[in-house]
Design a protein around this motif. Sequence first.
Motif, PDB file in Angstrom:
ATOM      1  N   TYR A  12      -1.708  -9.844   7.851  1.00 37.66           N
ATOM      2  CA  TYR A  12      -1.247  -8.613   7.201  1.00 37.66           C
ATOM      3  C   TYR A  12       0.260  -8.443   7.380  1.00 37.66           C
ATOM      4  CZ  TYR A  12      -0.547  -3.672   6.183  1.00 37.66           C
ATOM      5  OH  TYR A  12      -0.083  -2.497   5.669  1.00 37.66           O
ATOM      6  N   GLN A  15       2.048 -10.739   5.049  1.00 35.38           N
ATOM      7  CA  GLN A  15       1.947 -10.253   3.676  1.00 35.38           C
ATOM      8  C   GLN A  15       2.934  -9.121   3.409  1.00 35.38           C
ATOM      9  OE1 GLN A  15      -2.194  -9.227   3.341  1.00 35.38           O
ATOM     10  NE2 GLN A  15      -2.865 -11.365   3.179  1.00 35.38           N
ATOM     11  N   VAL A  16       3.044  -8.198   4.370  1.00 39.96           N
ATOM     12  CA  VAL A  16       3.971  -7.070   4.197  1.00 39.96           C
ATOM     13  C   VAL A  16       5.409  -7.579   4.198  1.00 39.96           C
ATOM     14  CG1 VAL A  16       4.826  -4.911   5.186  1.00 39.96           C
ATOM     15  CG2 VAL A  16       2.368  -5.393   5.187  1.00 39.96           C
ATOM     16  N   ARG A  17       5.725  -8.500   5.082  1.00 44.86           N
ATOM     17  CA  ARG A  17       7.084  -9.069   5.101  1.00 44.86           C
ATOM     18  C   ARG A  17       7.401  -9.744   3.766  1.00 44.86           C
ATOM     19  NH1 ARG A  17      10.080 -10.118   9.749  1.00 44.86           N
ATOM     20  NH2 ARG A  17      10.712 -12.146   8.895  1.00 44.86           N
ATOM     21  N   ASP A  18       6.442 -10.483   3.222  1.00 48.80           N
ATOM     22  CA  ASP A  18       6.661 -11.127   1.931  1.00 48.80           C
ATOM     23  C   ASP A  18       6.877 -10.097   0.826  1.00 48.80           C
ATOM     24  OD1 ASP A  18       6.478 -13.662   3.002  1.00 48.80           O
ATOM     25  OD2 ASP A  18       4.382 -13.974   2.410  1.00 48.80           O
ATOM     26  N   GLU A  19       6.143  -9.001   0.883  1.00 44.66           N
ATOM     27  CA  GLU A  19       6.290  -7.952  -0.121  1.00 44.66           C
ATOM     28  C   GLU A  19       7.662  -7.283   0.003  1.00 44.66           C
ATOM     29  OE1 GLU A  19       4.701  -5.517  -3.337  1.00 44.66           O
ATOM     30  OE2 GLU A  19       4.371  -7.524  -2.522  1.00 44.66           O
ATOM     31  N   ARG A  22      10.142  -9.612  -1.495  1.00 43.07           N
ATOM     32  CA  ARG A  22      10.061  -9.624  -2.962  1.00 43.07           C
ATOM     33  C   ARG A  22      10.849  -8.449  -3.550  1.00 43.07           C
ATOM     34  NH1 ARG A  22       7.063  -7.526  -7.028  1.00 43.07           N
ATOM     35  NH2 ARG A  22       5.754  -6.289  -5.633  1.00 43.07           N
ATOM     36  N   HIS A  23      10.689  -7.278  -2.967  1.00 46.69           N
ATOM     37  CA  HIS A  23      11.443  -6.110  -3.445  1.00 46.69           C
ATOM     38  C   HIS A  23      12.937  -6.285  -3.174  1.00 46.69           C
ATOM     39  CE1 HIS A  23       8.368  -3.283  -4.835  1.00 46.69           C
ATOM     40  NE2 HIS A  23       7.577  -3.808  -3.908  1.00 46.69           N
ATOM     41  N   LEU A  45       7.530   0.875  -1.498  1.00 48.56           N
ATOM     42  CA  LEU A  45       6.275   0.427  -0.897  1.00 48.56           C
ATOM     43  C   LEU A  45       5.428   1.574  -0.376  1.00 48.56           C
ATOM     44  CD1 LEU A  45       7.541  -2.708   1.066  1.00 48.56           C
ATOM     45  CD2 LEU A  45       6.215  -2.668  -1.054  1.00 48.56           C
TER      46      LEU A  45
END
Length: 213
Positions: A12, A15-19, A22-23, A45
Motif C-alpha cells: 500500500y 502504491q501511494v508513493r507511486d500515485e 504520478r501527480h 489525493l
Amino acid sequence: MDSDVVSPRERYRAQVRDEIKRHAWQQIATAGVSALSLKAIAKQLGMSGPALYRYFASRDDLITALIRDAYRSLADPVREAYDSGADIVALAHVVRAWALSDPHRYLLIYGTPVPGYEAPADTVAMSQEIMAVLIGAYRKADIPSPETPFGAHLNSHRHWAPDPTAPAAILRQALTFWTRLHGVLSLELAGHFTGMDIDVGLLYADEVDSLLR
C-alpha cells in the motif's frame, strides 16, 4: 518468514508513493518542477499535508525520487542494449528514443537545475552507469583519435571517470558523445528547432555519424 515477502502495508505504501509521483509528473508537465507543490498533490489525493509527508518528507525528497526514477529509466535500457551488442550508433538512438518518449523526464535531469536543490550522491552514481557504458562502447569501437589539448588534460583529470583505466582518448570520445548529442536533444526538446523546417532526426543521425569519424 521469507524476507522477500512484501506485506500488504508495504504494498500500500508503494502504491501511494507511486500515485504521488504520478501527480508530481503531471504538475511538472503543466508548470515546471519549480512549481511542484506537495500541498497541491495532497489535495488532489484527498489527503492532509501531514499524511502526505509520511511518504515524502519534503519537496526535495520527492524530487530526488523522481530523479532516481528518471535516471534508472535511462540507465537500464542503455545497459541492456549494450549487453545485447549495441554499438555507439545504436546507443545514441536508445538515448534519443528515451528522451522523446518523455521530455519532462529528460529535462528534469538534463535541463535547468532546480534552484536550491542538491541531488544526493546515488543519483550521480546512476549517471556514471551510463558513462561507463559509453566508455566501454568506445573501447570496443577502437576509433582512431588525434591527440588534443583536452585529451592531454584528461590524463590528469580523470577522477570523474567510472573506468579509471580507460585511455584519455576514450574518455574524450565518450564525453564528446555525451555533450554533442545532449546539445541536440536539449535544443530539440526546448523547441529551438521549431520554424526551421529541418528534420531533427536526420540532424541527430548526422551528429552521431560524425562521432565515428
